[in-house]
Design an enzyme around this catalytic site. Structure first.
Site, short mmCIF file in Angstrom:
data_model
loop_
_atom_site.label_atom_id
_atom_site.label_comp_id
_atom_site.label_asym_id
_atom_site.label_seq_id
_atom_site.Cartn_x
_atom_site.Cartn_y
_atom_site.Cartn_z
N GLU A 1 -5.74 -11.10 -1.17
CA GLU A 1 -6.58 -10.90 0.02
C GLU A 1 -8.07 -10.91 -0.38
O GLU A 1 -8.86 -10.09 0.11
CB GLU A 1 -6.25 -9.57 0.70
CG GLU A 1 -4.79 -9.42 1.07
CD GLU A 1 -4.47 -8.15 1.88
OE1 GLU A 1 -5.41 -7.47 2.33
OE2 GLU A 1 -3.27 -7.87 2.04
N GLU B 1 0.80 -1.23 0.00
CA GLU B 1 0.00 0.00 0.00
C GLU B 1 0.83 1.29 0.00
O GLU B 1 0.56 2.21 0.77
CB GLU B 1 -0.98 -0.01 1.19
CG GLU B 1 -1.89 -1.24 1.17
CD GLU B 1 -2.80 -1.35 2.40
OE1 GLU B 1 -2.74 -0.47 3.28
OE2 GLU B 1 -3.54 -2.34 2.48
N HIS C 1 -10.17 -6.72 -2.22
CA HIS C 1 -11.28 -6.57 -1.26
C HIS C 1 -12.43 -5.96 -2.07
O HIS C 1 -12.50 -4.74 -2.25
CB HIS C 1 -10.88 -5.67 -0.10
CG HIS C 1 -9.79 -6.28 0.74
ND1 HIS C 1 -10.00 -7.43 1.49
CD2 HIS C 1 -8.50 -5.93 0.93
CE1 HIS C 1 -8.87 -7.75 2.11
NE2 HIS C 1 -7.96 -6.86 1.79
N ASN D 1 2.31 -5.13 -3.17
CA ASN D 1 0.91 -5.49 -2.88
C ASN D 1 0.07 -4.25 -2.61
O ASN D 1 0.50 -3.34 -1.90
CB ASN D 1 0.91 -6.38 -1.62
CG ASN D 1 -0.41 -7.07 -1.35
OD1 ASN D 1 -0.98 -7.68 -2.24
ND2 ASN D 1 -0.88 -6.98 -0.12
N ASP E 1 -11.84 -11.00 -0.82
CA ASP E 1 -13.15 -11.19 -0.21
C ASP E 1 -14.15 -10.34 -0.97
O ASP E 1 -13.77 -9.42 -1.71
CB ASP E 1 -13.19 -10.94 1.31
CG ASP E 1 -12.57 -9.64 1.77
OD1 ASP E 1 -12.57 -8.67 0.97
OD2 ASP E 1 -12.10 -9.56 2.91
#
Ligand code: G3I
Length: 327
Positions: free
Chosen positions: A246, A141, A218, A182, A248
């Site tokens: 990651e 990030e 996400h 990432n 979801d």
């Protein structure tokens, strides 16, 4: 209907990890050492997933609580579990602006001190787990939502080259591990995705050791899978891998039959985008049960974001993904 689907899966001896392996895909989940004592959690994690990402245990506030002290206990518990279940590990993160201990954030270090601290941390942690961690998200990030370099402890004190320094330290600690940058929100087109692409292209051109880019993913049930495919593809064109790191898919709570179906379509679409791409062989979900997902605490009004209910029942998303993998 659901019983038929479950029977079909059992008849094929199906689980995500074997179905994924047969299609050349490593499927993983974030997991927390704190939950390994829960029988169902432990059983489903080991049965369904080929990879494990420690959800918080590798973050500096846990693993490096004082300048001269590391606490490897929580990660080691996950490593023991992974070994016992023949799982690989992904490591995240080595450099992030969040979940840092006060000794680091309030230390008033000079540039050379902080470079030394960063290099020492990376060499210690990457070196310790070099036989078990196959992929590292080295920097997490570093670009903000507007597509600008994020102002952090690292960028302010070291300067923009902290990213390349971190990659080089990680490579020095483990010549064989795959190294990733990432970030979130780079699964769709926009200024942030473009800024990350420019930064990573530049690192690659300058010979920095980077093997790929992690798309956190996400997502919501409205995510554009065409945009995701285009983003994966642009990294293929410059010789870099993409890992979904990651995943979801949150929905407004309470979830409905329709929202869970829309969620299932997005899960299936993400797995399909990775399967179809020659530069993507890893998909990691950010927790596998709604019982232990970060979403309700962080995104008010949303939840039910994972593949399993709070009671470890596979959801439509689970059936959609395994159905895709088995066709
Ligand atoms: O461990 C303490 C516990 O001792 C204490 O009693 C409890 C009280 O709130 O807090 C516990 O720490 C929490 C920690 O998760 C472990 O459960 C923190 O408060 C909480 O903030 C922390 O949240 C994590 C979050 O990152 C923090 O930034 C989530 O679990 C984790 O899923 C989430 O993961 C991030 C990725 O690393 C990067 N990408 C985004 C993703 C979601 O935010």
């Amino acid at each position: 209907m659901r019983l038929v689907a479950i029977a079909a899966i059992l008849a094929l001896g199906g689980c995500l990890r074997s179905a994924g392996t047969q299609r050349g895909l490593a499927i993983g989940s974030a997991a927390s050492a704190a939950y390994l004592g829960e029988a169902q959690y432990s059983e489903v994690l080991g049965r369904e997933f080929a990879l494990l990402t420690p959800e918080n245990e590798l973050k500096w506030d846990t693993i490096h609580p004082a300048r001269d002290r590391y606490d490897f206990g929580p990660v080691d518990a996950l490593v023991r579990y992974a070994r016992a279940h023949s799982m690989g590990l992904r490591g995240v993160p080595l450099v992030w602006h969040a979940q840092n201990p006060a000794w680091l954030t309030e230390g008033q270090f000079t540039r050379s001190e902080l470079v030394g601290i960063l290099d020492g941390h990376i060499r210690t942690v990457v070196g310790r787990y070099s036989s078990v961690i196959g992929q590292w998200d080295v920097v997490n990030e570093a670009i903000d939502d507007a597509g600008e370099p994020r102002s952090t402890l690292w960028s302010r004190i070291i300067g923009p080259d902290y990213i390349e320094l971190a990659l080089r330290s990680a490579r020095a600690a483990d010549p064989d591990v795959k190294l990733f940058y990432n970030d979130y929100g780079i699964e769709r087109s926009g200024p942030k995705a473009d800024a990350v692409f420019r930064m990573v292209s530049d690192l690659r051109q300058r010979g920095a050791p980077i093997d790929g880019v992690g798309f956190q993913a996400h997502l919501t049930a409205q995510a554009s899978l065409a945009e995701l495919q285009a983003q994966i593809d642009r990294y293929r064109a410059i010789g870099l891998d993409v890992a979904v790191t990651e995943l979801d898919v949150r929905v407004p709570v309470p979830a409905t039959i329709a929202s869970l179906q829309a969620q299932a379509d997005v899960y299936r679409g993400v797995f399909k985008a990775c399967l179809d791409a020659t530069n993507c062989d890893t998909v990691v979900v950010w927790g596998f049960t709604d019982r232990h997902s970060w979403i309700p605490a962080f995104v008010p009004g949303y939840g039910a974001a994972t593949l399993y209910t709070e009671d470890y029942e596979p959801k439509p998303a689970y059936h959609a993904v395994i159905g895709l993998l088995q066709t």
